[in-house]
Design a protein around this motif. Structure first.
Motif, PDB file in Angstrom:
ATOM      1  N   CYS A 395       0.796  -1.230   0.000  1.00 24.15           N
ATOM      2  CA  CYS A 395       0.000   0.000   0.000  1.00 24.15           C
ATOM      3  C   CYS A 395       0.830   1.283   0.000  1.00 24.15           C
ATOM      4  O   CYS A 395       0.468   2.257  -0.669  1.00 24.15           O
ATOM      5  CB  CYS A 395      -0.939  -0.010   1.206  1.00 24.15           C
ATOM      6  N   ILE A 396       1.923   1.313   0.759  1.00 26.81           N
ATOM      7  CA  ILE A 396       2.680   2.558   0.903  1.00 26.81           C
ATOM      8  C   ILE A 396       3.310   2.969  -0.427  1.00 26.81           C
ATOM      9  O   ILE A 396       3.115   4.094  -0.907  1.00 26.81           O
ATOM     10  CB  ILE A 396       3.741   2.408   2.010  1.00 26.81           C
ATOM     11  N   GLU A 397       4.062   2.056  -1.042  1.00 25.08           N
ATOM     12  CA  GLU A 397       4.672   2.377  -2.340  1.00 25.08           C
ATOM     13  C   GLU A 397       3.607   2.598  -3.403  1.00 25.08           C
ATOM     14  O   GLU A 397       3.777   3.422  -4.307  1.00 25.08           O
ATOM     15  CB  GLU A 397       5.595   1.245  -2.777  1.00 25.08           C
ATOM     16  N   ARG A 398       2.519   1.853  -3.327  1.00 20.40           N
ATOM     17  CA  ARG A 398       1.461   1.951  -4.340  1.00 20.40           C
ATOM     18  C   ARG A 398       0.905   3.366  -4.415  1.00 20.40           C
ATOM     19  O   ARG A 398       0.528   3.835  -5.495  1.00 20.40           O
ATOM     20  CB  ARG A 398       0.356   0.942  -4.023  1.00 20.40           C
ATOM     21  N   ASN A 399       0.855   4.067  -3.295  1.00 25.63           N
ATOM     22  CA  ASN A 399       0.407   5.462  -3.314  1.00 25.63           C
ATOM     23  C   ASN A 399       1.381   6.345  -4.074  1.00 25.63           C
ATOM     24  O   ASN A 399       0.978   7.265  -4.782  1.00 25.63           O
ATOM     25  CB  ASN A 399       0.201   5.976  -1.899  1.00 25.63           C
ATOM     26  N   GLY A 400       2.681   6.067  -3.929  1.00 23.61           N
ATOM     27  CA  GLY A 400       3.679   6.828  -4.676  1.00 23.61           C
ATOM     28  C   GLY A 400       3.504   6.656  -6.172  1.00 23.61           C
ATOM     29  O   GLY A 400       3.520   7.623  -6.947  1.00 23.61           O
TER      30      GLY A 400
END
Length: 457
Positions: A395-400
């Motif tokens: 989820c964290i990288e996916r937002n980037g």
């Protein structure tokens, strides 16, 4: 149903709008129901179903339900007071919500996880119960957390009504085509059409102040995430990375050695900062959900910090445009990962961000609609498969990457005149159909995908 900018963007707490904020809101609704009932309750219980059960511990659903039954709400949540209340519950095995007697509640046994079939209305279902002195159920209500912190009852779900604002508003539209027709007929931007609708519910001063506050929470969240390091909670031992990346980017400034693609790292680090804060249970703004909370703020921050002539005066235009697009996606498909996968979360967020950015860059309504469609189209089919049920990997990288796609979509749209083959309405309907066809193990249950192929013990 009228969906306000303050419906699509809500101040709340991490790690999940549907699994943390929604259950807390539902518990508050149940307390109100209990206060209005003629019964004399002695205890309360909760039973979690579907995705709320499968990923509930990782998403802090049990904690959120306990806090909601104690009287806490997401928008005003005080973390130290909340922790104190949870500790008191463990010892006293009771809660004392305002306006009600002391209610028996054992955190270890009265929050139940049902791993059987999901409830019929939605993948995120929960049943809240009040019991008498003998332990018999005297009042019961089923709630569904349908994404973005929105909560409806079983009755709302069954009869097609919602708990939201059903009164008429000046510029009614249920599709992007209808919205574009309004813009053309009145020679107004999407933000202007949306602003007129908002002013049917609140004063201009209230609207403007509220949007300023939304951005303040967003940008403060970015700043906190850029300053903090350490290990995120939950047991995966995921290290916060935003601070280290940000420090490195600052150090590289002025060296004339950075490759052009380094700008992508700036976009990513802003989004990662938000979602690391969300994963840690910090204060965020749903945009339109917590799991996708980094995309819109990161896109705005990229625009303000890196695009010439950007100004905070245009942030309301960005938010109003984004809210109009997000409302259409929610109305015609879903913003819930448990219902349609991550295409409904990060995909929707990217569409909203692309539309907002295109608007403040001077795009026409046709170009704005095109930007939103490009961003959403290239998230179609994206699954929601969080490792260990935590809103961390992927989820964290996916937002980037969602922010990068949003900026690219807005840029591409600005290079054209707004005419394109696939309409936003067609793309939204495709997303809905894809979500219906998607196997439930890829819809926020952590029963498939990365969640089962990445060791997490």
């Amino acid at each position: 149903m009228f969906l306000s900018v303050f419906d699509m963007f809500k101040v709340g707490i991490g790690p999940s709008s549907s699994h943390t904020m929604g259950p807390m809101v539902a518990a508050g609704m149940f307390l109100d129901l209990l206060r209005a009932s003629p019964f004399e309750p002695a205890g309360v219980q909760a039973r979690l179903h579907g995705s709320l059960a499968f990923t509930g511990v990782g998403h802090a659903t049990d904690r959120a339900t306990l806090l909601g039954l104690a009287g806490f709400l997401p928008a005003t949540f005080d973390a130290p007071k909340g922790e104190a209340a949870l500790e008191a519950m463990k010892i006293e095995k009771a809660v004392r919500p305002k306006g009600l007697p002391s209610l028996r509640l054992d955190p270890a046994s009265d929050i139940m996880f049902d791993y059987g079939p999901a409830l019929p209305g939605h993948a995120n279902g929960m049943v809240l119960m009040a019991t008498d002195a003998q332990g018999d159920v005297i009042l019961q209500q089923t709630y569904y957390s349908i994404g973005g912190g929105f909560v409806v009852t079983a009755e709302n779900m069954a009869n097609g009504t919602a708990t939201g604002d059903m009164a008429p508003y000046p510029n009614e539209f249920n599709s992007a085509a209808e919205l574009l027709a309004l813009c053309a007929a009145q020679d107004k931007s999407i933000a202007e059409i949306k602003r007129e609708n908002e002013l049917s519910r609140r004063s201009a001063a209230e609207l403007d102040k509220g949007m300023v506050q939304l951005w303040e929470v967003m940008t403060t969240c970015i700043d906190r995430g850029l300053e903090r390091d350490g290990i995120l909670p939950g047991g995966l031992n995921v290290k916060r990375r935003a601070k280290g990346i940000y420090d490195a980017l600052l150090a590289e400034r002025g060296l004339n050695m950075s490759a052009p693609h380094t700008i992508n790292d700036w976009m990513s680090v802003y989004a990662m900062a938000v979602n690391e804060e969300n994963a840690a249970g910090g204060q965020v703004v749903t945009a339109p959900t917590n799991g996708a909370a980094g995309v819109v703020p990161a896109t705005i921050r990229y625009w303000l910090d890196h695009v010439p002539d950007a100004t905070t005066r245009k942030i309301p235009e960005f938010l109003l445009t984004a809210a109009a697009i997000g409302g259409l996606i929610k109305f015609n498909a879903s913003i819930s990962g448990a219902e349609c996968g991550c295409q409904a979360e990060v995909g929707s967020a990217a569409a909203m961000a692309a539309a907002g950015l295109c608007a403040v860059l001077g795009g026409t309504p046709l170009q704005v609609e095109n930007a939103a469609e490009i961003a959403l189209e290239h998230h179609l089919g994206m699954t929601c498969d969080p490792v260990k049920g935590l809103v961390q990997v992927p989820c964290i990288e996916r937002n980037g990457l969602g922010c990068i796609k949003a900026v690219s979509a807005a840029s591409l749209a600005m290079r054209g005149d707004g005419t394109h083959l696939v309409s936003l309405d067609a793309c939204v309907e495709t997303m809905r159909q894809t979500g219906v066809d998607m196997h439930e193990k890829y819809k926020e249950t952590s029963l498939g995908g990365l969640a089962v192929n990445v060791p997490n013990c």
